[in-house]
Write an enzyme that holds these catalytic residues in place. Structure first.
Site, mmCIF file in Angstrom:
data_model
loop_
_atom_site.group_PDB
_atom_site.id
_atom_site.type_symbol
_atom_site.label_atom_id
_atom_site.label_comp_id
_atom_site.label_asym_id
_atom_site.label_seq_id
_atom_site.Cartn_x
_atom_site.Cartn_y
_atom_site.Cartn_z
ATOM 1 N N LYS A 1 -13.099 -2.391 -13.988
ATOM 2 C CA LYS A 1 -13.587 -3.517 -13.196
ATOM 3 C C LYS A 1 -14.146 -4.626 -14.081
ATOM 4 O O LYS A 1 -14.049 -5.809 -13.745
ATOM 5 C CB LYS A 1 -14.634 -3.037 -12.188
ATOM 6 C CG LYS A 1 -14.044 -2.160 -11.085
ATOM 7 C CD LYS A 1 -12.925 -2.869 -10.331
ATOM 8 C CE LYS A 1 -12.425 -2.073 -9.150
ATOM 9 N NZ LYS A 1 -11.358 -2.785 -8.389
ATOM 10 N N TYR B 1 -14.208 3.756 -14.333
ATOM 11 C CA TYR B 1 -14.135 2.756 -13.264
ATOM 12 C C TYR B 1 -14.771 1.439 -13.689
ATOM 13 O O TYR B 1 -14.180 0.365 -13.515
ATOM 14 C CB TYR B 1 -14.827 3.306 -12.021
ATOM 15 C CG TYR B 1 -14.828 2.377 -10.835
ATOM 16 C CD1 TYR B 1 -13.666 2.167 -10.100
ATOM 17 C CD2 TYR B 1 -15.992 1.724 -10.433
ATOM 18 C CE1 TYR B 1 -13.659 1.317 -9.005
ATOM 19 C CE2 TYR B 1 -15.998 0.885 -9.328
ATOM 20 C CZ TYR B 1 -14.826 0.679 -8.618
ATOM 21 O OH TYR B 1 -14.839 -0.164 -7.528
ATOM 22 N N ASN C 1 -6.645 -6.075 -4.373
ATOM 23 C CA ASN C 1 -7.723 -5.270 -3.806
ATOM 24 C C ASN C 1 -7.602 -3.784 -4.137
ATOM 25 O O ASN C 1 -8.605 -3.077 -4.230
ATOM 26 C CB ASN C 1 -7.752 -5.458 -2.278
ATOM 27 C CG ASN C 1 -8.596 -4.418 -1.592
ATOM 28 O OD1 ASN C 1 -9.821 -4.463 -1.629
ATOM 29 N ND2 ASN C 1 -7.939 -3.454 -0.950
ATOM 30 N N ASP D 1 0.847 -1.186 0.000
ATOM 31 C CA ASP D 1 0.000 0.000 0.000
ATOM 32 C C ASP D 1 0.880 1.233 0.000
ATOM 33 O O ASP D 1 1.970 1.226 0.572
ATOM 34 C CB ASP D 1 -0.922 0.006 1.227
ATOM 35 C CG ASP D 1 -2.148 0.902 1.045
ATOM 36 O OD1 ASP D 1 -1.976 2.075 0.647
ATOM 37 O OD2 ASP D 1 -3.271 0.441 1.313
#
Length: 242
Positions: free
Chosen positions: A145, A141, A77, A34
């Site tokens: 996805k 987006y 993720n 991260d």
């Protein structure tokens, strides 16, 4: 201990944080990639700071990590949204969102694939979104996805002979801090979202973490190339005419 290592991208907050909590409860050791560190590290968690939109930095950190850790499980993720209509979407938005939501998962999978193939075992779980089915103000987006679902199915076919499963999870509305900051519980917009959920409650990050834990299990070896929508029933009946 290779089979107990899990790499999670974007694990310092929100859904990623819940996934890490659940993985540690289930006895895994965690590598958290991260850009920012979590507020506090959990026992069994190691954080590596990296900007996953930087392809060179992502490849470098994966090479560094795999020198010290044999990782056979990964949860892709990390992701973000730049809302906008088709008219408002820019090439800058497109490139930025694709870099994190689509390119980074591919780089991570490429970096770990040789180790999974050598072990004849692996679990790759990609966090997609219900928006892959279509959602207003999500041109960029939803494209990323949906693209992630295409990669999930393709990798599942390519890696199946090596005992590696690849699946995706499509969260619906999840009550993360980020979501709630833009959707206060008492706002008309939030109430409308809640009314559209058949189970009549918002999802919690732990709901996604539970789905991840199921697909990550050793006993999930006959499930691959699938998309599990964790959405409280919102995707049921989509496209039907009343």
């Amino acid at each position: 201990m290779a089979e107990r290592n899990v790499l999670v991208t974007g694990g310092s907050g929100g859904i990623g944080r819940a996934i890490i909590h659940r993985c540690i409860e289930d006895g895994y050791q965690i590598i958290n990639l991260d850009r920012v560190a979590p507020s506090s590290l959990l026992k069994g968690e190691t954080h590596y700071a990296v900007d996953l939109t930087d392809a060179h930095a992502t490849r470098d950190i994966l090479q560094r990590i795999t020198r010290d850790h044999n990782i056979l499980r990964v949860v892709n993720n990390a992701g973000f949204i730049r809302p906008g209509t088709l008219e408002d979407a820019t090439l800058e938005d497109f490139d930025a969102v694709c870099a994190l939501n689509l390119r980074a998962p591919m780089l991570v999978a490429q970096g770990l694939q040789p180790f999974m193939q050598a072990a004849r075992f692996g679990r790759i779980i990609n966090i997609s979104s219900r928006a892959a089915l279509g959602k207003e103000l999500r041109t960029v987006y939803s494209a990323t996805k949906a693209g992630l679902l295409g990669m999930t199915r393709t990798w599942a076919l390519e890696l199946a002979p090596f005992g590696v499963t690849v699946n995706a999870i499509g969260p619906g509305p999840i009550a993360t801090e980020l979501f709630l900051s833009g959707n206060p519980p008492d706002s008309p917009k939030t109430k409308k979202i809640l009314e559209s959920i058949p189970v009549k409650r918002m999802g919690e990050p732990e709901d996604i973490a539970h789905a991840v834990a199921s697909l990550m299990d050793d006993r999930a070896g006959f499930i691959t190339g699938q998309v599990l929508y964790v959405c409280g029933g919102m995707t049921v009946g989509l496209g039907q005419v009343a």
